[in-house]
Write an enzyme that holds these catalytic residues in place. Sequence first.
Site, mmCIF file in Angstrom:
data_model
loop_
_atom_site.group_PDB
_atom_site.id
_atom_site.type_symbol
_atom_site.label_atom_id
_atom_site.label_comp_id
_atom_site.label_asym_id
_atom_site.label_seq_id
_atom_site.Cartn_x
_atom_site.Cartn_y
_atom_site.Cartn_z
ATOM 1 N N ASP A 146 15.080 -38.322 23.711
ATOM 2 C CA ASP A 146 16.108 -37.813 22.796
ATOM 3 C C ASP A 146 15.476 -37.227 21.530
ATOM 4 O O ASP A 146 14.412 -37.662 21.103
ATOM 5 C CB ASP A 146 17.060 -38.970 22.433
ATOM 6 C CG ASP A 146 18.382 -38.471 21.866
ATOM 7 O OD1 ASP A 146 18.651 -37.252 21.939
ATOM 8 O OD2 ASP A 146 19.144 -39.308 21.352
ATOM 9 N N ASN A 185 26.362 -34.532 29.149
ATOM 10 C CA ASN A 185 25.692 -33.337 28.603
ATOM 11 C C ASN A 185 26.311 -32.031 29.123
ATOM 12 O O ASN A 185 26.085 -30.965 28.534
ATOM 13 C CB ASN A 185 24.183 -33.360 28.894
ATOM 14 C CG ASN A 185 23.407 -34.391 28.102
ATOM 15 O OD1 ASN A 185 22.382 -34.889 28.553
ATOM 16 N ND2 ASN A 185 23.872 -34.729 26.911
HETATM 17 C C1 IPE Z 1 21.077 -39.092 26.174
HETATM 18 O O1 IPE Z 1 20.940 -38.350 25.009
HETATM 19 C C2 IPE Z 1 20.892 -38.216 27.377
HETATM 20 C C3 IPE Z 1 19.543 -37.690 27.575
HETATM 21 C C4 IPE Z 1 18.495 -37.945 26.869
HETATM 22 C C5 IPE Z 1 19.423 -36.809 28.713
HETATM 23 P P1 IPE Z 1 22.200 -37.732 24.248
HETATM 24 O O2 IPE Z 1 21.664 -37.051 23.065
HETATM 25 O O3 IPE Z 1 23.026 -36.951 25.179
HETATM 26 O O4 IPE Z 1 23.004 -39.060 23.852
HETATM 27 P P2 IPE Z 1 24.022 -39.342 22.662
HETATM 28 O O5 IPE Z 1 25.090 -38.287 22.721
HETATM 29 O O6 IPE Z 1 23.255 -39.296 21.398
HETATM 30 O O7 IPE Z 1 24.535 -40.731 22.930
HETATM 31 C C1 IPE Z 2 17.563 -34.743 24.305
HETATM 32 O O1 IPE Z 2 17.600 -34.102 23.073
HETATM 33 C C2 IPE Z 2 17.668 -33.768 25.461
HETATM 34 C C3 IPE Z 2 18.953 -33.828 26.180
HETATM 35 C C4 IPE Z 2 19.946 -34.633 25.938
HETATM 36 C C5 IPE Z 2 19.122 -32.881 27.261
HETATM 37 P P1 IPE Z 2 18.971 -33.709 22.367
HETATM 38 O O2 IPE Z 2 19.325 -32.325 22.791
HETATM 39 O O3 IPE Z 2 20.010 -34.734 22.597
HETATM 40 O O4 IPE Z 2 18.518 -33.724 20.850
HETATM 41 P P2 IPE Z 2 19.336 -34.222 19.593
HETATM 42 O O5 IPE Z 2 19.800 -35.622 19.892
HETATM 43 O O6 IPE Z 2 20.470 -33.280 19.418
HETATM 44 O O7 IPE Z 2 18.366 -34.187 18.476
HETATM 45 MG MG MG Z 3 20.532 -36.418 21.593
#
Ligand code: IPE
Ligand code: IPE
Ligand code: MG
Length: 257
Positions: A34, A82
Amino acid sequence: MNSDASIDAEAAFVLEKPGLNPALLPRHVAIIMDGNGRWAKKRLLNRISGHEKGADAVRTIVRTARRLGISALTLYAFSTENWQRPKAEVSGLMILLRRFLESERKTLIENDIRLNAIGQIHRLPESVRNILVPVMHETASCKAMVLTLALSYGARAEIVQMAKMIASAAKAGALDPDAVDEKTISDHLYTRDLPDPDLLIRTSGEMRLSNFLLWQMAYTEMVFTPTLWPDFDEAEFITILKTYQHRERRFGAVDPS
Ligand code: IPE
Ligand code: IPE
Ligand code: MG
């Protein structure tokens, strides 16, 4: 020296050098990758640039895990939730996924890594499935490590699917409801062939599971780091593995000391 002995000697060297105890290595490491978006934002870049950099971190961590002798690595790459992100971000992620699979195809085979996928694979675009499925077939007999990508994965959706399968089997008379036990449940999840994760790492400072492996993580050790995923590197991975090696896992029993 035969080749097996030289591989063992190299593995011992690789483990001792960073100060890890080979006997206490987690068998299965799961990672919630993340912070790609925040990494990009800090640099005034678009979110896709963050995901691009995140893919490089994936390459590094896969190689490190393999070198250290971890037998299963599971990466949360895209959740069922997502899909709600803007269309352009979702398609950018799918393009990066396809590129990742194309570029790693050879490396996976050369390093004896089996590629596995968990989640609603049917929901992925054809352009991704067209490379994902062949790479899974090509690496099917690889034994050194299994790399599982969680793609359109959600633990609750996985549990719903499991419940449906068990209910249909019971309805058809193929399964006695009284015989349903914890193993029956585990055997109907996407992860049926994997041990439960020993260690979960989540980057970016968030301390939640975000619908990842809810059943499987009943006794998983968890480490949360503020590092954003694109900045996560081999040194930090090894530091976290050391932290794990100092944890005392009790599984509800009394402290042995
Ligand atoms: C969790 O991260 C999913 C992945 C890393 C693929 P998100 O960024 O989607 O999770 P939330 O929304 O912060 O809980
Ligand atoms: C994790 O990074 C990747 C996926 C969930 C696909 P994020 O895209 O959630 O990054 P933040 O949480 O917005 O920084
Ligand atoms: Mg995230």
